[in-house]
Motif scaffolding. Sequence first.
Motif: not given
Length: 231
Positions: A206-214, A219-225, A227-231
């Motif tokens: 999540a931290i690595r993916n966030s560099e160019h995100l607002d 929030k959407q990216m973290v939610k998708e991660l 959901d993908r891992q079912s945590l």
Amino acid sequence: MANVKVVLPGDIVDTQSDGEAVLRLGPGLVQHSDDIQATTGGVLHASSDTNQWWVGSNRRRYVAAEGEPVVGVVVGRHGEGYRVDIGSAHDALLPLLAFEGATKRNKPNLAIGAAVYARVAVANSMMDPEIECVNAHTGKSEGFGELHAGFVFRCSLGLARRLLSASAPVLAALGAELAYEAAVGVNGRVWVKAGSPEKTILVVNAIRNSEHLDSRQCKQMVKELLDRQSL
């Protein structure tokens, strides 16, 4: 700063200091007589909390500056302390007594490869940098010291500084969903520790993916991660 200001090497920087607060100069700025001058091109940044000014650029190697937090790895030991890799041109010195409660009889015993969270105490062009894991004025660690377990990874220097901001959106988004610990160094190294290897990997991604995100995209990216891992 309300507006983005780009500086070039040699530009004189107006820090708008009132003369009372201690002005801290970070990477890309030096003082010549009464003037603050840029030594590299980039975007001028300032922190109202620490009264620190620096030039943000796409630099790959960290240049140590006094007062900055760093994540380092112990690479050697000598009679007076440890040699710590902080990603700069030279290893930093970490004195044996630069820890909370350390004395000549009670000193920390760090293994080669151990990760530490420290503050840059001395940084100049005439000597290797020196770091400390204690506030010299209070004698308290204030969150610095050896980092146990967890995982250390690298990110860009620009992202590292943004993560240290109180409004870092990805850290807030992660904190709303799961429990974790993190230590961010402006040298582009981040230590994270969560409840399981799967959660730790999620935080790192999540931290690595966030560099160019607002904020909304984080929030959407973290939610998708999640959901993908079912945590």
